[in-house]
Design an enzyme around this catalytic site. Structure first.
Site, PDB file in Angstrom:
ATOM      1  N   THR A   1       0.942  -1.167   0.100  1.00  0.00           N
ATOM      2  CA  THR A   1       0.053  -0.065  -0.148  1.00  0.00           C
ATOM      3  C   THR A   1       0.841   1.293   0.093  1.00  0.00           C
ATOM      4  O   THR A   1       2.050   0.894   0.300  1.00  0.00           O
ATOM      5  CB  THR A   1      -0.700  -0.007   1.479  1.00  0.00           C
ATOM      6  OG1 THR A   1      -1.264  -1.168   1.488  1.00  0.00           O
ATOM      7  CG2 THR A   1      -1.722   1.012   1.291  1.00  0.00           C
TER       8      THR A   1
ATOM      9  N   ARG B   1     -13.008  -7.395  -2.946  1.00  0.00           N
ATOM     10  CA  ARG B   1     -12.584  -7.215  -1.567  1.00  0.00           C
ATOM     11  C   ARG B   1     -12.218  -6.034  -1.168  1.00  0.00           C
ATOM     12  O   ARG B   1     -11.257  -5.333  -1.862  1.00  0.00           O
ATOM     13  CB  ARG B   1     -11.541  -8.220  -1.485  1.00  0.00           C
ATOM     14  CG  ARG B   1     -10.453  -8.163  -0.344  1.00  0.00           C
ATOM     15  CD  ARG B   1      -9.485  -7.404  -0.117  1.00  0.00           C
ATOM     16  NE  ARG B   1      -8.625  -7.645   0.729  1.00  0.00           N
ATOM     17  CZ  ARG B   1      -7.467  -6.941   0.964  1.00  0.00           C
ATOM     18  NH1 ARG B   1      -7.124  -5.921  -0.148  1.00  0.00           N
ATOM     19  NH2 ARG B   1      -6.774  -6.828   2.192  1.00  0.00           N
TER      20      ARG B   1
ATOM     21  N   GLY C   1      -9.748  -4.138   1.720  1.00  0.00           N
ATOM     22  CA  GLY C   1      -8.597  -4.146   2.661  1.00  0.00           C
ATOM     23  C   GLY C   1      -9.085  -3.081   3.740  1.00  0.00           C
ATOM     24  O   GLY C   1      -9.942  -2.524   3.988  1.00  0.00           O
TER      25      GLY C   1
ATOM     26  N   THR D   1       0.313  -0.787   6.649  1.00  0.00           N
ATOM     27  CA  THR D   1       0.497  -1.365   5.311  1.00  0.00           C
ATOM     28  C   THR D   1       0.301  -2.841   5.474  1.00  0.00           C
ATOM     29  O   THR D   1       0.562  -3.261   6.633  1.00  0.00           O
ATOM     30  CB  THR D   1       1.660  -0.995   4.435  1.00  0.00           C
ATOM     31  OG1 THR D   1       2.907  -1.605   5.421  1.00  0.00           O
ATOM     32  CG2 THR D   1       1.872   0.495   4.317  1.00  0.00           C
TER      33      THR D   1
ATOM     34  N   GLY E   1      -4.433  -6.071   5.538  1.00  0.00           N
ATOM     35  CA  GLY E   1      -5.270  -5.414   5.921  1.00  0.00           C
ATOM     36  C   GLY E   1      -6.600  -6.316   7.003  1.00  0.00           C
ATOM     37  O   GLY E   1      -7.276  -5.813   7.716  1.00  0.00           O
TER      38      GLY E   1
HETATM   39  N1  GLY Z   1      -3.122  -3.164   3.732  1.00  0.00           N
HETATM   40  C1  GLY Z   1      -3.523  -3.070   2.441  1.00  0.00           C
HETATM   41  C2  GLY Z   1      -4.831  -3.935   2.112  1.00  0.00           C
HETATM   42  O1  GLY Z   1      -4.699  -4.806   2.867  1.00  0.00           O
HETATM   43  O2  GLY Z   1      -5.249  -4.048   1.137  1.00  0.00           O
END
Ligand code: GLY
Length: 306
Positions: free
Chosen positions: A165, A193, A195, A216, A219
């Protein structure tokens, strides 16, 4: 003033630092930097360079938070349009809502003047299809995508390469503390989906009185723990920044069951301190930090907690 961003931020970190140094609004400074990351094709987890979902479609997630008002805006599973962080900021500024997804997010992005474009680059399309060829039988490949996808969702996710991310946190000259995130999410994720990057409180949070945090990697864990909010609320309750981050990491460590992997937690407080902790991500993880005493943003390494 302070600017903290994760390693993927390199295409935009200088512009964000310069905008903060000029005294611009902190949230605009962060979105300016993130928009450059989204357009950089060699950043393989955000914007153009990111990976598609299981159907080979790019879906972007982004979120912003204005710590002066604690207003937030976000988009999830946004198709065909970048910069997603800019769309998230306009959700916050123009709508009575906090989060738009899918077709509604795309429609709003076009309404505010962004143009639809091809966001799946050829290399991502090729790698996506080669991965499916490895996972599916010749019969299933022929009928793809007319087959159940759920059984693929565990096997095609490539663990650490694809769950990144970009996150930016900053305190501007006026003392405003803000946060912004953007990602293409997990590679080969199940369509739709979301996050943590578009979920205020999980992937990002900001409150100018105390500080800000953003995450990051996995998620699915920070959504369960409300990780970014945990850090900022702990500071409100009197924790130091370091103790607040430790509390949030302890919460992640206590998770049982479900999908468990690594998280990197980035956080700043209102006194110019910062913490970046790598919780169970393999290898060394870098981040960017800038303060007015520095001539340019500096690259540092995250603390490791196993
Ligand atoms: N932290 C990024 C995600 O899980 O999409």
């Amino acid at each position: 003033m302070i600017l903290l961003a994760n390693s993927e931020a390199w295409p935009g970190i200088n512009q964000s630092a310069e905008a903060l140094a000029r005294g611009e609004n902190g949230l605009d400074a962060l979105v300016e930097g993130i928009s450059r990351v989204e357009r950089e094709v060699t950043v393989r987890s955000v914007g153009y360079g990111g990976w598609p979902n299981m159907l080979g479609v790019m879906e972007f997630d982004a979120g912003v938070m204005d710590g002066n008002t604690r207003e937030t805006g976000a988009v999830g599973a946004l198709r065909d349009v970048i910069p997603a962080a800019q769309v998230a900021r306009e959700v916050m500024r123009r709508l009575p809502h906090t989060l738009l997804t899918g077709d509604g997010a795309r429609r709003f992005a076009l309404e505010i003047g962004l143009k639809p474009e091809e966001t799946l680059i050829e290399d991502s399309r090729k790698v996506w299809w080669e991965r499916l060829e490895k996972e599916l039988s010749p019969e299933d490949l022929k009928r793809f995508p007319e087959l159940p996808l759920a059984s693929l969702s565990r096997s095609v996710t490539d663990p650490e390469r694809v769950r990144d991310t970009t996150v930016f946190l900053g305190q501007d000259k006026a003392g405003g503390i803000h946060s912004a995130t953007s990602t293409s999410g997990w590679a080969w994720k199940y369509p739709g989906r979301l996050g943590d990057s578009p979920i205020a409180g999980a992937g990002f949070y900001a409150d100018s009185r105390y500080g800000a945090a953003a995450c990051t990697h996995t998620g699915e864990m920070t959504v369960r723990c409300g990780t970014a909010r945990t850090v900022v609320l702990a500071m409100k309750l009197g924790y130091s920044l370091a103790d607040a981050v430790k509390l949030a990491i302890d919460e992640l460590a206590e998770l049982k069951g479900g999908f468990l992997a690594g998280v990197v937690l980035h956080a700043i407080d209102a006194h110019g301190n910062h913490e970046v902790v790598n919780f169970r991500c393999p290898g060394e993880i870098a981040y960017w930090i800038w303060q007015p005493s520095m001539s340019a943003p500096e690259r540092h390494m995250a603390k490791i907690i196993k």
